[in-house]
Design a protein around this motif. Sequence first.
Motif, PDB file in Angstrom:
ATOM      1  N   ASP A 166      -9.194   5.191   2.579  1.00 29.03           N
ATOM      2  CA  ASP A 166      -8.847   3.873   3.480  1.00 29.03           C
ATOM      3  C   ASP A 166      -7.692   3.416   3.214  1.00 29.03           C
ATOM      4  O   ASP A 166      -7.280   2.612   4.436  1.00 29.03           O
ATOM      5  N   TRP A 167      -7.112   3.273   2.128  1.00 27.84           N
ATOM      6  CA  TRP A 167      -5.480   2.671   2.322  1.00 27.84           C
ATOM      7  C   TRP A 167      -4.467   3.541   1.846  1.00 27.84           C
ATOM      8  O   TRP A 167      -3.514   3.198   1.850  1.00 27.84           O
ATOM      9  N   ALA A 204       0.641  -1.168   0.187  1.00 25.28           N
ATOM     10  CA  ALA A 204       0.018  -0.323  -0.070  1.00 25.28           C
ATOM     11  C   ALA A 204       0.974   1.366  -0.066  1.00 25.28           C
ATOM     12  O   ALA A 204       0.558   2.197  -0.544  1.00 25.28           O
TER      13      ALA A 204
END
Length: 148
Positions: free
Chosen positions: A120-121, A58
């Motif tokens: 979110d990531w 990520a």
Amino acid sequence: MNPDYAPGGTDVPRLVLTDQDRVAITRRASSGIMRTLAAQAVMLVVAVLCSWLVAGGAAAVSAFIGAAAYFVPNALFALRLLLGLFGPLKSSPLTFFVGEAFKLGSAVLVLGLAAWLGNDWLVWPAVLFGLLCVLKGYVLLLLFRKLP
């Protein structure tokens, strides 16, 4: 009025470029643009690899987004400048300022979209690291004494 001197009554001789001089200037300018893009591409890869090694996938994707936010518009602008050097589209100071505005606006837009869609990531330190690496790509040129 002497045609060998610049207008306005100054004693500065007028600069006259030969075709060979123009070719040399164009070659040097295009070489500098390409070196700068290559250094920024190398820094993009370094940012992605470092982020991946330190914090995982990520972070690597986040670093790529941050780096690409500046690299892609910069590469498009460089292509436009190269077309001005070699092609029929001539560049002017206005072209330069519009291109700079395009680069900055595109970078802000991509970073804004990344914040909105990837909340979110997205790993913000990696995004900023990728952006900073590409912005400072010329440091590689300084390091290897290849600055145009």
